[in-house]
Design an enzyme around this catalytic site. Structure first.
Site, short mmCIF file in Angstrom:
data_model
loop_
_atom_site.label_atom_id
_atom_site.label_comp_id
_atom_site.label_asym_id
_atom_site.label_seq_id
_atom_site.Cartn_x
_atom_site.Cartn_y
_atom_site.Cartn_z
CE LYS A 46 30.85 57.26 51.75
NZ LYS A 46 31.84 57.27 52.88
CB THR B 22 29.29 60.88 48.78
OG1 THR B 22 29.21 61.48 47.50
CG2 THR B 22 28.81 59.44 48.65
CG ASP B 23 26.83 64.93 46.01
OD1 ASP B 23 27.70 64.04 45.81
OD2 ASP B 23 26.85 66.04 45.43
CD GLU B 24 29.93 60.29 43.48
OE1 GLU B 24 29.87 59.10 43.09
OE2 GLU B 24 30.87 61.03 43.22
CE1 TYR C 118 33.20 56.74 47.54
CE2 TYR C 118 31.82 58.09 46.12
CZ TYR C 118 32.53 57.92 47.29
OH TYR C 118 32.55 58.94 48.22
P1 NAD Z 1 40.67 59.96 50.49
O1 NAD Z 1 40.69 58.84 49.51
O2 NAD Z 1 41.50 61.16 50.25
O3 NAD Z 1 41.05 59.41 51.95
C1 NAD Z 1 40.57 58.19 52.44
C2 NAD Z 1 41.43 57.83 53.66
O4 NAD Z 1 40.92 56.59 54.18
C3 NAD Z 1 42.90 57.60 53.31
O5 NAD Z 1 43.73 58.23 54.27
C4 NAD Z 1 43.06 56.08 53.39
O6 NAD Z 1 44.37 55.67 53.77
C5 NAD Z 1 42.02 55.72 54.43
N1 NAD Z 1 41.55 54.34 54.28
C6 NAD Z 1 41.14 53.73 53.14
N2 NAD Z 1 40.82 52.45 53.38
C7 NAD Z 1 41.02 52.25 54.72
C8 NAD Z 1 40.86 51.14 55.58
N3 NAD Z 1 40.45 49.96 55.10
N4 NAD Z 1 41.14 51.29 56.88
C9 NAD Z 1 41.57 52.48 57.37
N5 NAD Z 1 41.77 53.56 56.61
C10 NAD Z 1 41.49 53.44 55.28
O7 NAD Z 1 39.12 60.33 50.65
P2 NAD Z 1 38.43 61.75 50.88
O8 NAD Z 1 38.18 62.38 49.57
O9 NAD Z 1 39.16 62.46 51.94
O10 NAD Z 1 37.02 61.25 51.45
C11 NAD Z 1 36.84 61.01 52.84
C12 NAD Z 1 35.40 60.60 53.09
O11 NAD Z 1 34.52 61.63 52.65
C13 NAD Z 1 34.98 59.34 52.33
O12 NAD Z 1 34.16 58.59 53.17
C14 NAD Z 1 34.20 59.87 51.13
O13 NAD Z 1 33.24 58.95 50.72
C15 NAD Z 1 33.58 61.12 51.71
N6 NAD Z 1 33.29 62.20 50.76
C16 NAD Z 1 34.26 62.66 49.90
C17 NAD Z 1 33.98 63.73 49.05
C18 NAD Z 1 35.02 64.27 48.09
O14 NAD Z 1 34.69 65.12 47.27
N7 NAD Z 1 36.27 63.88 48.18
C19 NAD Z 1 32.71 64.32 49.06
C20 NAD Z 1 31.74 63.80 49.94
C21 NAD Z 1 32.05 62.76 50.79
O1 DAU Z 2 30.04 64.21 44.87
C1 DAU Z 2 30.90 63.78 45.89
C2 DAU Z 2 31.94 62.85 45.31
O2 DAU Z 2 32.80 63.65 44.52
C3 DAU Z 2 32.72 62.08 46.37
O3 DAU Z 2 31.86 61.23 47.06
C4 DAU Z 2 33.85 61.28 45.74
O4 DAU Z 2 34.63 60.68 46.76
C5 DAU Z 2 34.71 62.21 44.92
O5 DAU Z 2 35.71 61.47 44.26
C6 DAU Z 2 33.87 62.98 43.90
O6 DAU Z 2 33.37 62.11 42.85
P1 DAU Z 2 33.36 62.55 41.31
O7 DAU Z 2 33.33 61.33 40.49
O8 DAU Z 2 32.33 63.58 41.06
O9 DAU Z 2 34.80 63.30 41.25
P2 DAU Z 2 35.99 63.24 40.19
O10 DAU Z 2 36.97 64.28 40.61
O11 DAU Z 2 36.48 61.87 39.95
O12 DAU Z 2 35.27 63.75 38.85
C7 DAU Z 2 34.62 65.00 38.78
C8 DAU Z 2 34.01 65.13 37.39
O13 DAU Z 2 35.08 65.24 36.43
C9 DAU Z 2 33.18 63.93 36.95
O14 DAU Z 2 32.10 64.37 36.17
C10 DAU Z 2 34.14 63.10 36.11
C11 DAU Z 2 35.02 64.17 35.47
N1 DAU Z 2 36.41 63.75 35.17
C12 DAU Z 2 37.15 63.22 36.19
C13 DAU Z 2 38.44 62.80 35.96
C14 DAU Z 2 39.26 62.19 37.08
C15 DAU Z 2 36.94 63.93 33.91
O15 DAU Z 2 36.27 64.44 32.98
N2 DAU Z 2 38.23 63.52 33.67
C16 DAU Z 2 39.00 62.95 34.65
O16 DAU Z 2 40.16 62.57 34.37
#
Ligand code: NAD
Ligand code: DAU
Length: 353
Positions: free
Chosen positions: A163, A134-136, A159
């Site tokens: 990562k 992630t970019d975080e 989190y």
């Molecule tokens: P998600 O939470 O939707 O899915 C995570 C999956 O991992 C689920 O299917 C869960 O059952 C599985 N999992 C969790 N713990 C596990 C364990 N101990 N063993 C096996 N499986 C397990 O997450 P996502 O949003 O699809 O993110 C996927 C990956 O991409 C993550 O590594 C996250 O850090 C990264 N990522 C997410 C975003 C985003 O915006 N969602 C952006 C950048 C990177």
């Molecule tokens: O940048 C990549 C990341 O983006 C991933 O690595 C993470 O897995 C993914 O969850 C996401 O993280 P964020 O914290 O940026 O996403 P989230 O959707 O939780 O929140 C997006 C923005 O909205 C953030 O500034 C917090 C705000 N927010 C979020 C929620 C859930 C609110 O204002 N209210 C809310 O209820």
């Protein structure tokens, strides 16, 4: 035609993982995809319905924290490559209780690295451990500037710290054991099958049900949004063309302040649902901020464009509209994932905020 490969995808029943699995199953009949997922609250086999009976697909339920299970899995399949997505992915949950996030994201990744290294040590040729991150990890930007691959790590939530640690471990395996690795760091994804704890699906769900829209702090936090299918296509590109040991940033070049995005979402939903203009904006409620909330993320994805010729395919306005339509048309999916555990989490996270 690509040569045959046995690929372990972890977290393939989650949001991004399910899009990656479907893309690889369809585009590469020669690859055998083994999807390992623990099916936590975020994992859902419904996300994979359209490919579940494909001949080049196998599902394995299991936990990356279970060392014996992981080692046996590598022995059973003799994988050529790993695409590692399994993680605890929600910042707010990591703040409510960091232990699970740390165990899965750090120790779980280490378990996979150890298993891959053991399995491949006598024949490392052509193997690949691809870590999806992630970019975080880069921390928080001010009003200007972008994250590049060389930006120093500065994670600020449990989190993002987890990562960052996992990225460091993957790189350590490259330097110390010559394990062939790739890492990509992506910005915020949106699209179908995202669990409605994250901003966009949560707010679609709440608008639909006329529930408050809890905006953290002043709402001026900025994220760079990328359509999930574009993330999956970037992963496909990096998997095939990435240079070993390298990191690639993936982004949408698409920055939105939360409040502006929420206005767009509300207005689009008014139009789609035939509500009076401005009706859904009435649901906006400013609530207590997320602790340690990162102010701004913005990715510079020049390296990916210049070196591997990848760019996002659709505009945010179009992607968001499609996404809203998808959630409205898939009521049953949304109802299923928002029953049970979701309710308890929602109360804990938002009550009294
Ligand atoms: P998600 O939470 O939707 O899915 C995570 C999956 O991992 C689920 O299917 C869960 O059952 C599985 N999992 C969790 N713990 C596990 C364990 N101990 N063993 C096996 N499986 C397990 O997450 P996502 O949003 O699809 O993110 C996927 C990956 O991409 C993550 O590594 C996250 O850090 C990264 N990522 C997410 C975003 C985003 O915006 N969602 C952006 C950048 C990177
Ligand atoms: O940048 C990549 C990341 O983006 C991933 O690595 C993470 O897995 C993914 O969850 C996401 O993280 P964020 O914290 O940026 O996403 P989230 O959707 O939780 O929140 C997006 C923005 O909205 C953030 O500034 C917090 C705000 N927010 C979020 C929620 C859930 C609110 O204002 N209210 C809310 O209820």
């Amino acid at each position: 035609m690509n040569s045959s490969k046995k690929i372990l995808v972890t977290g393939g029943a989650g949001f991004i993982g399910s899009h990656v699995v479907k893309r690889f199953i369809k585009n590469y009949p020669n690859y055998h995809i083994v999807n390992l997922d623990a099916l936590t609250y975020a994992g859902n086999l419904e996300n994979l319905k359209e490919i579940e009976s494909a001949s080049n697909y196998t599902f394995e339920k299991g936990d990356i924290n279970n060392v014996d299970f992981i080692n046996n899995l590598f022995k059973k399949y003799n994988f050529d490559a790993v695409i590692h997505l399994a993680a605890e992915s929600h910042v707010d949950r990591s703040i409510l209780g960091p232990r699970k996030t740390i165990e899965t994201n750090i120790v779980g990744t280490l378990n996979l690295l150890i298993a891959a290294q053991n399995s491949w040590k006598d024949n490392i040729e052509g193997k690949l451990f691809y870590h999806v991150s992630t970019d975080e990890v880069y921390g928080s930007l001010g009003d200007t500037g972008f994250f590049v691959e060389e930006t120093p790590y500065d994670p600020r939530s449990p989190y993002s710290a987890s990562k960052a640690a996992s990225d460091h471990l993957v790189r350590a395996y490259w330097h110390t054991y010559d394990l062939p690795i790739l890492i990509s760091n992506c910005s915020n994804n949106y699209g179908s099958f995202q669990f409605p704890e994250k901003l966009i699906p949560l707010f679609i769900h709440n608008v639909k049900n006329n529930k408050e829209l809890p905006v953290y702090g002043d709402g001026k936090y900025t994220r760079d949004w990328l359509w999930v299918e574009d993330h999956a296509s970037a992963i496909e590109t990096i998997f095939h063309k990435g240079k070993m040991g390298e990191t690639y940033n993936i982004g949408g070049n698409n920055e939105w302040k939360n409040i502006d995005l929420i206005h767009l979402l509300c207005d689009s939903m008014d139009e789609i649902l035939g509500r009076n203009p401005g009706a859904s904006r009435e649901l906006i409620t400013f609530v207590k901020d997320r602790p340690g909330h990162d102010r701004r993320y913005a990715i510079d994805a020049t390296k990916l464009k210049n070196d591997l010729n990848w760019e996002p395919s659709i505009t945010f306005e179009k992607g968001l509209k499609n996404t809203i339509q998808w959630y409205l048309e898939n009521e049953e999916w949304l109802d299923n994932v928002t029953s049970g555990e979701y309710k308890k989490y929602y109360e804990k996270q938002y009550e009294g905020r």
